[in-house]
Write an enzyme that holds these catalytic residues in place. Structure first.
Site, mmCIF file in Angstrom:
data_model
loop_
_atom_site.group_PDB
_atom_site.id
_atom_site.type_symbol
_atom_site.label_atom_id
_atom_site.label_comp_id
_atom_site.label_asym_id
_atom_site.label_seq_id
_atom_site.Cartn_x
_atom_site.Cartn_y
_atom_site.Cartn_z
ATOM 1 C CD GLU A 215 -2.426 -1.191 2.809
ATOM 2 O OE1 GLU A 215 -2.314 -0.207 3.572
ATOM 3 O OE2 GLU A 215 -3.028 -2.230 3.117
ATOM 4 C CE LYS B 285 5.584 5.138 6.847
ATOM 5 N NZ LYS B 285 5.051 6.325 7.422
ATOM 6 C CG ASP C 57 4.367 12.431 5.016
ATOM 7 O OD1 ASP C 57 4.235 12.149 6.223
ATOM 8 O OD2 ASP C 57 5.297 13.129 4.570
ATOM 9 C CE1 TYR D 166 -3.306 2.807 8.342
ATOM 10 C CE2 TYR D 166 -3.265 4.598 6.764
ATOM 11 C CZ TYR D 166 -2.979 4.104 8.014
ATOM 12 O OH TYR D 166 -2.368 4.912 8.932
ATOM 13 C CE LYS E 185 10.192 7.342 6.968
ATOM 14 N NZ LYS E 185 9.378 8.417 7.509
ATOM 15 C CB CYS F 215 26.980 42.993 8.418
ATOM 16 S SG CYS F 215 25.190 42.770 8.487
ATOM 17 C CB CYS G 131 24.527 47.017 9.718
ATOM 18 S SG CYS G 131 25.527 45.783 10.561
ATOM 19 C CB CYS H 256 26.294 40.864 11.834
ATOM 20 S SG CYS H 256 26.188 42.631 12.142
ATOM 21 C CB CYS I 213 22.634 44.575 12.676
ATOM 22 S SG CYS I 213 22.522 43.656 11.154
HETATM 23 S S1 IVH Z 1 -0.507 0.395 8.780
HETATM 24 C C1 IVH Z 1 0.298 -1.317 13.221
HETATM 25 N N1 IVH Z 1 -0.713 1.461 6.416
HETATM 26 O O1 IVH Z 1 2.544 5.232 8.906
HETATM 27 C C2 IVH Z 1 0.549 -0.157 12.329
HETATM 28 N N2 IVH Z 1 0.172 2.814 8.150
HETATM 29 O O2 IVH Z 1 4.755 4.162 11.235
HETATM 30 C C3 IVH Z 1 -0.533 -0.003 11.333
HETATM 31 N N3 IVH Z 1 0.703 5.088 7.461
HETATM 32 O O3 IVH Z 1 1.350 5.376 12.166
HETATM 33 C C4 IVH Z 1 -0.226 1.044 10.368
HETATM 34 N N4 IVH Z 1 0.074 4.896 5.373
HETATM 35 O O4 IVH Z 1 0.125 6.712 10.434
HETATM 36 C C5 IVH Z 1 -0.329 1.649 7.684
HETATM 37 N N5 IVH Z 1 -1.004 2.260 4.263
HETATM 38 C C6 IVH Z 1 -0.633 2.469 5.520
HETATM 39 C C7 IVH Z 1 -0.128 3.707 5.967
HETATM 40 C C8 IVH Z 1 0.277 3.826 7.300
HETATM 41 C C9 IVH Z 1 0.565 5.717 6.289
HETATM 42 C C10 IVH Z 1 1.268 5.718 8.682
HETATM 43 C C11 IVH Z 1 0.489 5.456 9.939
HETATM 44 C C12 IVH Z 1 1.441 4.824 10.893
HETATM 45 C C13 IVH Z 1 2.773 5.116 10.266
HETATM 46 C C14 IVH Z 1 3.691 3.920 10.450
#
Ligand code: IVH
Length: 690
Positions: free
Chosen positions: A113, A115, A117, A225, A312, A406, A409, A424, A430
């Site tokens: 999936e 991740k 942010d 998710y 990551k 600087c 000044c 400075c 300044c």
């Molecule tokens: S699963 C038991 N799935 O990433 C942990 N987390 O450090 C279940 N996050 O705190 C998390 N996308 O806030 C999961 N597809 C995804 C995610 C996701 C973002 C975040 C979530 C979590 C952190 C993981």
């Protein structure tokens, strides 16, 4: 009649919720905006006439309205854990091997999936209706942000259909798409409010706003998710996602079942490619074992599940041409080189400027004007230069030269011993240093005079009305009314006319007056003493109780304060040795600012002297918890957040986290209740009363 109204309200709610789903989740609206607004207006009208029929799942709740003074701390019935992170292919391989070793001779399927942010959220539904939304917090308990989350359009207020268990928890992420983030920052810049560093911070800040009407205006989005439910019929993560989708949650549609490591890599590479064109920020890929039974069998380590790992992405880089370098002077006189770049697209935005840190960095990098440089976006708004592409260096280019004087000044710059920074030394005259100190004083964490900002300070400084922080309290309405000036933002080169009309002028004077109520530690922080941050200001205030004690303290006495080391102590002594600073403080005292801690903060006893105490779990409201923490400090104790062998005891509320409990048992650390703790303090009070 009322039965009809009740039915109409119910029908409208269902209809509008369905349209919301079509629009925000499926992106396939089946009604015009105008007709939609008509339905909503009718619903709001009926609810106003018949408030007794207002339902918690009513889409009218999405417009916000309730103002929350304090977010209630609530325990998560199932803790919200995090994932173990990696940046390397080898570790993904090792993860796969570990899983296969722990589940020998079983077929393993993974689901990959995105991740997202953003900010994790836990949504609780009872009988299909959203009843509570809780932030992750420390994983054991978070803040109740239900009213704010209800304003997010693709969070269902009611689960679709009628085939769902009576109670479910849906977990996911609240994000702010790029477009919304950029617009929000443009708006904040115009209002002279501090900018958000990235979309994640903006989403987090939005969820913690007290006025849900403002939250409703921010285009926040959810991606869900994770499904937690005792009675759902799902047996895999993929089924969970599909079920959530059918129930009306926005799961996104970019995830994939993978049978082996090669397929996982393919997904990761594709996602990384896709990253730039997505309308929101992702910071990696999450790989999960698909079978829920296998997830149970694999279980958890102390911190994270053994059945999932997050890959990551490395910070994104771009290569571009270095046109010139500006040297900016900060509040403390430090000179920061900032690169002007040929505009380049990076992680969803166009980059024209980038930090080059300091003189040391420039000489180590041996960067020349005209070079092709690599820029990278970290967590901050300002991207940074991370390297030079020497292969593309032209002949006869000049190295970047750090100025000797600087740029603001013209004072000769100095390189303080043992410091990388070049500064400075013209502290008093300044201009950017003076303006920087004024801006620091009014900032949210200091005096919180929100009606003033960089632009207005610039104008007042130019009119010679502000030169040091005491001058704020001499400003009068008549003096500032009608002032006007066009100023240019040095970063964006945009011009803006700043005028002090009646309302603005009055608001400024009122806000300055109100700032006199700020507690002593904020005033101390606001003075801008070098190296005195928020925490050390708080510790100094608590330790010495008032400013005179701090002014008179010697080096040894200062060093005794928690969070105050050699550098900070020297800087404090240096600051108060200047007569002009003492004069400023005397003027501020006269204006009525707080220069001693409030009665409630005073150390009242010493029963916890030398003790290290952890307060954990939930105590009803976070206000209650703050009170208990305050009592620890007031009675001479030291507050710590994690349990260690140094912990003297733990004050535990409801639902203390399993990890802390385990640690406390292992280390044999006493756990006491809130009542017992309050008795301890009471006992002490009666003793001192006698
Ligand atoms: S699963 C038991 N799935 O990433 C942990 N987390 O450090 C279940 N996050 O705190 C998390 N996308 O806030 C999961 N597809 C995804 C995610 C996701 C973002 C975040 C979530 C979590 C952190 C993981």
């Amino acid at each position: 009649m009322t039965v009809d109204v009740k039915n109409e309200i119910k029908r409208l709610i269902d209809e509008i919720n369905e349209h919301n789903y079509n629009y925000y989740v499926l992106a396939q609206p089946t009604i015009s905006d105008y007709d939609f607004d008509q339905l909503l207006e009718r619903l709001i009208y009926l609810e106003k006439q018949y408030p007794e029929y207002l339902q918690p799942d009513s889409p009218s709740q999405r417009v916000g309205g309730q103002v929350i003074n304090e977010f209630k701390a609530v325990a998560h019935s199932v803790p919200m854990l995090s994932l173990s992170n990696t940046y390397s292919k080898e570790e993904i391989l090792a993860f796969d091997q570990r899983v296969r070793q722990l589940l020998p001779e079983q077929d393993i399927e993974y689901i990959c999936e995105l991740k997202f942010d953003g900010v994790s959220i836990s949504l609780i539904y009872e009988n299909g209706v959203l009843v509570q939304a809780i932030t992750r917090g420390d994983g054991e308990k978070g803040d109740d942000v239900t009213q704010n989350v209800k304003t997010i359009k693709n969070v269902p207020l009611k689960i679709r259909g009628n085939d769902f268990p009576s109670s479910i928890i849906a977990r996911g992420e609240i994000i702010l798409p790029h477009k919304g983030f950029t617009q929000l920052n443009i708006q904040r810049e115009e209002n002279e409010e501090p900018l958000f560093a990235n979309p994640r911070n903006a989403a987090a800040g939005s969820l913690k706003l007290q006025d849900s009407k403002i939250v409703a205006k921010r285009p926040l989005k959810s991606f869900i998710y994770n499904l937690i439910s005792e009675h759902s019929a799902v047996s895999t993560q993929l089924e969970s996602i599909n079920t959530l989708k059918n129930w009306g949650f926005n799961t996104g549609d970019y995830y994939r079942l993978c049978k082996n490591i090669d397929q996982i890599w393919k997904f990761i590479n594709e996602a990384e490619q896709k990253r730039n064109s997505l309308p929101f920020e992702i910071d990696g890929v999450v790989i999960k074992v698909n079978s829920l039974q296998q997830q149970i069998d694999l279980g958890y380590t102390a911190k994270s599940p053994r059945w999932a790992i997050a890959y990551k992405f490395k910070a994104e880089q771009a290569e571009t041409n270095l046109i010139s370098v500006d040297f900016q002077v900060g509040r403390t006189g430090v000179i920061t080189p900032v690169a002007n770049l040929k505009p380049v697209s990076l992680a969803g935005t166009t980059v024209k400027r980038a930090s080059m840190h300091n003189a040391d960095f420039i000489s180590k990098l041996d960067v020349h004007i005209g070079d092709y440089v690599y820029v990278e976006k970290g967590g901050d708004i300002i991207p940074k230069i991370v390297g030079v592409n020497l292969n593309r260096r032209e002949l006869f280019t000049e190295p970047v030269q750090f100025p000797e004087y600087c740029p603001e000044c013209n004072t000769k710059l100095v390189n303080l011993p043992e410091e990388v920074a070049i500064i400075c030394p013209n502290y008093d005259d300044c201009p950017p240093q003076i303006k920087g100190r004024l801006e620091h004083f009014i900032s949210r964490k200091a005096m919180d005079i929100q009606t003033l900002g960089e632009g207005k300070i610039e104008v007042l400084y130019n009119y010679n009305l502000l030169n040091n922080v005491a001058d704020f309290y001499d400003l009068t309405y008549d003096q500032i009314l009608g002032l006007e000036k066009v100023i240019t933002n040095p970063e964006t080169l945009k011009t803006k006319k700043i005028s002090f009309r009646e309302k603005t002028a009055q608001n400024i004077i009122d806000a300055i007056q109100k700032s006199k109520e700020r507690p002593f530690d904020k005033v101390l922080y606001g003075l801008g003493i070098k190296y005195v941050g928020e925490t050390s200001a708080k510790q100094l205030a608590m330790h010495f109780s008032n400013i005179d004690n701090i002014i008179n303290a010697d080096y040894e006495q200062l060093m005794q304060v928690e969070n105050v080391g050699e550098k900070v102590s020297e800087s404090i002594i240096n600051y108060f040795s200047s007569q002009s600073h003492i004069e400023i403080i005397n003027r501020l005292k006269k204006a009525g600012l707080k220069f001693e801690i409030d009665e409630s903060e005073k150390i009242t006893g010493s029963i916890f002297q030398g003790k290290s105490i952890v307060v954990t779990g939930s105590f009803g409201t976070s206000q209650n918890r703050k009170y208990l923490e305050q009592q620890v400090v007031n009675n001479g104790g030291k507050l710590t957040s994690s349990v260690s062998s140094k912990t003297s005891f733990i004050v535990a509320g409801e639902n203390m986290g399993p990890e802390k409990l385990k640690r406390a048992t292992e280390l044999n650390i006493p756990i006491i209740s809130e009542e017992k703790f309050l008795e301890m303090i009471k006992g002490e009070e009666t003793k001192t009363d006698n």
